[in-house]
Design an enzyme around this catalytic site. Sequence first.
Site, PDB file in Angstrom:
ATOM      1  N   HIS A  31     -18.999 -28.674   9.636  1.00  0.00           N
ATOM      2  CA  HIS A  31     -18.593 -29.017  10.948  1.00  0.00           C
ATOM      3  C   HIS A  31     -18.948 -30.421  11.497  1.00  0.00           C
ATOM      4  O   HIS A  31     -19.946 -30.983  10.963  1.00  0.00           O
ATOM      5  CB  HIS A  31     -19.698 -27.941  11.841  1.00  0.00           C
ATOM      6  N   ASP A  44     -16.537 -19.668  11.753  1.00  0.00           N
ATOM      7  CA  ASP A  44     -15.195 -18.901  11.206  1.00  0.00           C
ATOM      8  C   ASP A  44     -15.318 -18.384   9.768  1.00  0.00           C
ATOM      9  O   ASP A  44     -14.376 -17.379   9.708  1.00  0.00           O
ATOM     10  CB  ASP A  44     -14.140 -20.168  10.939  1.00  0.00           C
TER      11      ASP A  44
END
Length: 429
Positions: free
Chosen positions: A306, A364
Amino acid sequence: MTAETGTIKVGDTNFEAKVRAGSIGPSVIDIGALYGKTGMFTYDPGFTSTASCESQITYIDGDEGVLLHRGYPIEQLAENGDFLETCYLLLYGELPTAAQKADFDYRVTRHTMVHEQMARFFQGFRRDAHPMAVMVGSVGALSAFYHDSTDISDPHQRMIASMRMIAKIPTLAAMAFKYVAGQPFVYPQNSLDYTSNFLRMCFAVPCEEYKVNPILSRALDRIFILHADHEQNASTSTVRLAGSSGANPFACIAAGIACLWGPAHGGANEAALKMLTEIGSVDNIPKFVAKAKDKNDPFRLMGFGHRVYKNYDPRAKIMQKTCHEVLRELGIKDDPLLDVAVELERIALHDEYFIEKKLYPNIDFYSGITLKAMGFPTSMFTVLFAVARTVGWIAQWKEMIEDPHQKIGRPRQLYTGAPRRDYVPVSKR
Ligand code: CMC
């Protein structure tokens, strides 16, 4: 550099920059006057060190794995509240009282239907269109249907447009789903709560009674809360940039949806599930991990890493729990994709490459498995993300419009193209 000012030395010029402190988190160096004083721009592709705005909505501490909305930790909101409560919080800055919540729920519910002509508009899409393509088009088209809420200088119209967006986005998402599936659209049922209504619009058919499973509805509601806002990410920055020119909110949200579609952003849950399917079995994991670590191979483990979180994404932890709840409720015990996911997570959390680069599973990674178990095709995953993120986009757009210092967003560049040269007629080239 002192706490209040900092000096940037450029050649012989000393630029005195103000340092502005936030309520929490890193301070910023205000370089707004830098070009005027030094004739130079700053260069920061990907905005890794650049704050594009001042905001009071969401705070992230990526190193500690913290996500706060208006000061409230995401874990507490996801555990105790519902999605519309989080919407209220993001839009108004405070948690609603019982009366405010009832009024807000009622107002959102009253806007769930879309103009009947929208159904005709949908007929123009190919049946095999990606539902995100349908979303970009249909949300953009809302400004053609609701002109009475596109005057952004009118606070009342801004609020109506916000309500409309939050209320209608699930209806459009369900229509995109039904259209691609070749099934009739299901009108909203306003006696149901926001998320149950969405599940019904997606999965009910006219020939059968549809009963909403409260565990699945609660799980999806939590997924919506987890995706509601995430500070100045790519799609939110897109919405702000589009809105900074004075564009109407429906057009801005359509721009946000377009940006969200990319696999490095909202498209990652779809990509993560495709990757798990491609890996297929636990035995194949080492091969894929080796590919991810190979500098000469562009392959990346989707659902890992991320830009901001260099620790476990707090949303991923809740998502993992929700994923197990959904699989238990649906009696899915031996899902090979889940086996691959659990083992991949274990390996990545212990592998030197992932530890050193601080690549943790992101939200996700587990949301794809959960949504698949609920019956959504992979192509709908990013659409669901868009449904949830709409409130974040709207809240950020409103904050920007209501900021008295707001200006059109206009970054500069480092030009490395050809210097000035004269036109050569085609006969002489
Ligand atoms: N698998 C393997 N290596 C990776 C991965 C990955 N998923 N992500 C980053 N790296 C490596 C990358 O190769 C680079 O290595 P090196 O320093 O040797 O060149 C290093 O880690 C830093 O990567 P980066 O691309 O500079 O990091 P970034 O902050 O620009 O990218 C990211 C963040 C999310 C785009 C990236 O981690 C990625 O592509 N992940 C996979 C896609 C994904 O899951 N995206 C969802 C993000 S969460 C949802 C959302 O907020 O929208």
